[in-house]
Enzyme design. Structure first.
Site, PDB file in Angstrom:
ATOM      1  N   ARG A  56      63.343  30.266  53.234  1.00 41.90           N
ATOM      2  CA  ARG A  56      64.675  30.711  52.921  1.00 41.90           C
ATOM      3  C   ARG A  56      65.102  29.560  51.570  1.00 41.90           C
ATOM      4  NH1 ARG A  56      65.733  30.628  58.582  1.00 41.90           N
ATOM      5  NH2 ARG A  56      65.200  32.719  59.053  1.00 41.90           N
ATOM      6  N   HIS A  60      67.435  30.519  47.936  1.00 43.06           N
ATOM      7  CA  HIS A  60      68.559  29.645  47.537  1.00 43.06           C
ATOM      8  C   HIS A  60      68.337  28.829  46.199  1.00 43.06           C
ATOM      9  CE1 HIS A  60      71.182  29.529  51.352  1.00 43.06           C
ATOM     10  NE2 HIS A  60      70.100  30.168  51.967  1.00 43.06           N
ATOM     11  N   ASN A  88      74.598  25.813  51.860  1.00 41.60           N
ATOM     12  CA  ASN A  88      73.412  24.938  52.111  1.00 41.60           C
ATOM     13  C   ASN A  88      73.564  23.959  53.061  1.00 41.60           C
ATOM     14  OD1 ASN A  88      72.367  26.647  50.086  1.00 41.60           O
ATOM     15  ND2 ASN A  88      72.480  24.991  48.560  1.00 41.60           N
ATOM     16  N   HIS A 187      64.996  36.832  57.868  1.00 41.27           N
ATOM     17  CA  HIS A 187      65.750  36.576  58.983  1.00 41.27           C
ATOM     18  C   HIS A 187      64.800  37.003  60.292  1.00 41.27           C
ATOM     19  CE1 HIS A 187      69.834  35.932  57.118  1.00 41.27           C
ATOM     20  NE2 HIS A 187      68.902  34.858  56.745  1.00 41.27           N
TER      21      HIS A 187
END
Length: 329
Positions: A56, A60, A88, A187
């Protein structure tokens, strides 16, 4: 979202991706990809969850001014970075694994491999080591000289985001609805905190009631794991096979067993539902779409000046001096 920030998004140019290519380090650091995967495999043996966290980090990082490792910069007295941004803080983790990769590369190929490229290679390896598809990553990125917490707060979605918002966000980066649904499949591995689901369980949209999209049995399970007033830092599996990268995530969404609102809404929204159904029924198609989305996301570049950091957490001193001089002119 401010006009100024939207204008900054326009600077993330796909054209810059033409400079990226597979095998970028074939002459300067031929063992680069092997070293990254070796460290990632070791990290996975220590803690399986770390690979989901690494996966991930690319998302980000790349959505905030392109894939330039700005996410990895620690705060300084003169700069608030992205690590403590709203989406975050208490969410992203395993930065120390990236540190280990960088240290291993610096021992073999000092000042050659960028932290931005490490993030992309490590994210790919996290997928592969979890049982997902393999692909060639394009490399050749440089590391940013600065970071801004405000930029991350402006762009990164919260767990409460719905599919309509996410469609609009991804469109700003020339990423399609199919890309959105496929990339949400990250996910498929990992865990989420109770903090991210309690509103769905007890006060969806301010109604004081649970989200009606919940499968009743799944909601009862979450009620026990995440009781109202309980410890919101307790972690819950994001799908039924949290250590395996597969299409179980989409099967769970079809049955009303998505953990995050941003997950389950992919099935309730008519624009994204068909892709959820398609991926739930065909894992190979999901894998193909996921790889395509990861490559497209990796192409996002800011076009701003950069460097090869020696330490992913801080800019090189000489580059910092140059940056401060430019800002003072």
């Amino acid at each position: 979202m401010s006009l100024a920030f939207l204008l900054s998004l326009a600077n993330i140019l796909i054209l810059a991706a033409a400079q990226l290519r597979p095998g970028f380090y074939s002459k300067t650091c031929p063992d680069a990809e092997y070293i990254v995967r070796r460290v990632m495999k070791k990290a996975m043996e220590v803690e399986v969850r770390s690979v989901a966290s690494i996966m991930r980090l690319q998302f980000h990082d790349c959505f905030v001014n392109g894939c330039d490792a700005s996410l990895l910069l620690d705060d300084t007295p003169d700069m608030l970075g992205e690590k403590l941004a709203l989406s975050n803080i208490n969410s992203l983790r395993s930065y120390e694994v990236i540190d280990e990769v960088k240290e291993a590369l610096e021992r073999t190929c000092p000042e050659i491999v960028s932290c931005a490229d490490i993030l992309v290679m490590a994210a790919r390896d996290a997928v592969v080591l979890s049982g997902g598809p393999n692909w060639q990553v394009k490399l050749g990125r440089r590391d940013s000289l600065t970071a801004r917490q405000e930029d991350s707060n402006e762009i990164m979605p919260s767990p409460r985001a719905n599919a309509s918002y996410l469609i609009s966000l991804f469109n700003k980066f020339n990423l399609s609805i199919k890309d959105l649904v496929a990339l949400s499949g990250s996910h498929s591995v990992g865990k989420g905190r109770c903090f991210s689901v309690v509103f769905r369980l007890y006060n969806q949209s301010g109604s004081g009631k649970p989200d009606p999209a919940f499968d009743p049995r799944y909601r009862e399970k979450l009620d026990k794991l995440c009781p109202l007033g309980g410890d919101e830092n307790v972690t819950v599996d994001l799908d039924a096979t949290p250590e395996i990268f597969d299409n179980q995530y989409f099967k769970d969404l079809v049955h009303g067993q998505g953990f995050l609102n941003s997950d389950q809404n992919l099935f309730t929204n008519e624009k994204t539902r068909e892709y959820v159904k398609q991926f739930s029924a065909n894992q190979s198609e999901f894998f193909r779409a996921f790889v395509e989305g990861m490559i497209k996301m990796g192409d996002l570049q800011s076009g701003r000046p950069g460097e090869i950091r020696r330490n992913c957490r801080v800019v090189n001193f000489r580059s910092l001096d140059i940056l401060l001089d430019d800002e003072g002119k």
